[in-house]
Design a protein around this motif. Sequence first.
Motif, PDB file in Angstrom:
ATOM      1  N   SER A 151       2.171  -8.182 -12.697  1.00  0.00           N
ATOM      2  CA  SER A 151       0.921  -9.245 -12.756  1.00  0.00           C
ATOM      3  C   SER A 151       0.481  -9.341 -14.181  1.00  0.00           C
ATOM      4  O   SER A 151       0.074 -10.421 -14.637  1.00  0.00           O
ATOM      5  N   ILE A 152       0.089  -8.306 -14.944  1.00  0.00           N
ATOM      6  CA  ILE A 152      -0.410  -8.253 -16.291  1.00  0.00           C
ATOM      7  C   ILE A 152       0.704  -9.036 -17.302  1.00  0.00           C
ATOM      8  O   ILE A 152       0.109 -10.171 -17.839  1.00  0.00           O
ATOM      9  N   THR A 156      -6.049  -1.852  -9.099  1.00  0.00           N
ATOM     10  CA  THR A 156      -5.554  -0.855  -8.629  1.00  0.00           C
ATOM     11  C   THR A 156      -5.996  -0.217  -7.298  1.00  0.00           C
ATOM     12  O   THR A 156      -5.480   0.001  -6.312  1.00  0.00           O
ATOM     13  N   LEU A 157      -7.453  -0.280  -7.059  1.00  0.00           N
ATOM     14  CA  LEU A 157      -8.224   0.156  -6.028  1.00  0.00           C
ATOM     15  C   LEU A 157      -7.905  -0.923  -4.842  1.00  0.00           C
ATOM     16  O   LEU A 157      -7.663  -0.499  -3.802  1.00  0.00           O
ATOM     17  N   ILE A 158      -7.886  -2.059  -5.272  1.00  0.00           N
ATOM     18  CA  ILE A 158      -7.855  -3.069  -4.071  1.00  0.00           C
ATOM     19  C   ILE A 158      -6.363  -3.158  -3.581  1.00  0.00           C
ATOM     20  O   ILE A 158      -6.086  -3.208  -2.380  1.00  0.00           O
ATOM     21  N   SER A 159      -5.365  -2.877  -4.574  1.00  0.00           N
ATOM     22  CA  SER A 159      -3.938  -2.765  -4.124  1.00  0.00           C
ATOM     23  C   SER A 159      -3.563  -1.820  -3.294  1.00  0.00           C
ATOM     24  O   SER A 159      -2.923  -1.640  -2.440  1.00  0.00           O
ATOM     25  N   LEU A 160      -4.212  -0.508  -3.732  1.00  0.00           N
ATOM     26  CA  LEU A 160      -3.875   0.755  -2.849  1.00  0.00           C
ATOM     27  C   LEU A 160      -4.557   0.609  -1.243  1.00  0.00           C
ATOM     28  O   LEU A 160      -3.975   1.179  -0.657  1.00  0.00           O
ATOM     29  N   MET A 161      -5.690   0.168  -1.508  1.00  0.00           N
ATOM     30  CA  MET A 161      -6.334  -0.058  -0.219  1.00  0.00           C
ATOM     31  C   MET A 161      -5.357  -0.999   0.728  1.00  0.00           C
ATOM     32  O   MET A 161      -5.162  -0.818   2.171  1.00  0.00           O
ATOM     33  N   SER A 162      -4.921  -2.267   0.162  1.00  0.00           N
ATOM     34  CA  SER A 162      -4.261  -3.070   0.858  1.00  0.00           C
ATOM     35  C   SER A 162      -2.728  -2.431   1.381  1.00  0.00           C
ATOM     36  O   SER A 162      -2.403  -2.708   2.413  1.00  0.00           O
ATOM     37  N   ILE A 165       4.097   2.808  -3.508  1.00  0.00           N
ATOM     38  CA  ILE A 165       4.852   2.863  -4.612  1.00  0.00           C
ATOM     39  C   ILE A 165       4.940   1.477  -5.258  1.00  0.00           C
ATOM     40  O   ILE A 165       5.036   1.465  -6.475  1.00  0.00           O
ATOM     41  N   ILE A 166       4.575   0.452  -4.594  1.00  0.00           N
ATOM     42  CA  ILE A 166       4.469  -0.871  -5.075  1.00  0.00           C
ATOM     43  C   ILE A 166       3.505  -1.259  -6.016  1.00  0.00           C
ATOM     44  O   ILE A 166       3.535  -1.942  -6.634  1.00  0.00           O
ATOM     45  N   VAL A 167       2.196  -0.253  -5.891  1.00  0.00           N
ATOM     46  CA  VAL A 167       1.057  -0.564  -6.723  1.00  0.00           C
ATOM     47  C   VAL A 167       1.406  -0.662  -8.138  1.00  0.00           C
ATOM     48  O   VAL A 167       0.964  -1.818  -8.949  1.00  0.00           O
ATOM     49  N   PRO A 168       1.794   0.337  -8.884  1.00  0.00           N
ATOM     50  CA  PRO A 168       2.200   0.247 -10.324  1.00  0.00           C
ATOM     51  C   PRO A 168       3.059  -0.894 -10.646  1.00  0.00           C
ATOM     52  O   PRO A 168       2.650  -1.569 -11.743  1.00  0.00           O
ATOM     53  N   PHE A 169       3.952  -1.207  -9.846  1.00  0.00           N
ATOM     54  CA  PHE A 169       4.917  -2.430 -10.132  1.00  0.00           C
ATOM     55  C   PHE A 169       4.078  -3.717 -10.101  1.00  0.00           C
ATOM     56  O   PHE A 169       4.365  -4.706 -10.930  1.00  0.00           O
TER      57      PHE A 169
END
Length: 299
Positions: free
Chosen positions: A92-93, A223-229, A83-87
């Motif tokens: 960050s942007i 997004t890919l990196i943060s999902l994996m993390s 859930i934190i990924v989009p936030f």
Amino acid sequence: MQAKKANFFKRYSEARTAWLFMAPGLILLALFTFWPIIYSIPLAFTNYSVIGETKFVGFDNFTRAFSDIDFIASIKNSLLYMIIVPFIQIISILMAILVNRNIAGIKFFRAAYYIPVVTSMVAVSIIWGWLMSQNGVLNYLLMSTGVLSEKISWLSDKDTALWALMFITLWKGLGYYMMIYLAGLQSVPTDCIEAARIDGASTFQIITKITVPLLKPYVFFCTLISLMSAIRVFDEVFVLTSGGPGNATLTSSVYIYQQGFEQFEFGYSSALGLIISLIIMLMSIFIFVFNKKGGVNPY
């Protein structure tokens, strides 16, 4: 002919030098990353024991995994962690846009936002554990401002523990993704933004219609990196809650660690690791397919 030979030997010498510089890192990766991954595959089909006899058990470990209530709970928590990924991407942007300015002292703010990234997660977890304790600073501030009427054990309450950990992960990761987006903003042509301003575009329109579309390759990568993390989160959970209270914060990485290094069921732990790796691979494929269909375009 002599010129071709000279070019060949020159390229060979440059390649050899490059491989020599990369050799120490490649050796460490081979020993501590690639070899464990390769070795874990056959290990997942055994009941490996350090003391007793190791036996081949086929798919028994995988069958056990899908009937293991604790493992199912850990997967749910790991997926919920996403859930934190989009936030983290949105904030960050916005942070990158904020520090992408030529004003006095901007380098200080860039460094300040990046400090949590280079700080040890163990140290960060201990500090936040103190701040979020029942008698910590967070409860004091919230009660002083009237937001709370009584103290909350943020990391001991099953209703708040996971969300508290997610906030810590969010806070620590912002600077890392901010720097990636900042690098992307540096490559955005300024004439496009200036032309949009001349045409009367607002700041919001410039961000949504120009800046973000041009950052799509960076958004895809982050997004890919943060999902994996998010799925593999371990440090903050292990240091602060160890998966408790109950299974409220038990994530897949923590559960795999517990099975392998606390219960010494290395075969079962390897099987769990392969299942999580498969989940991550499927999610990565989905993101790449989305990219191929035009969700992200290279610029």
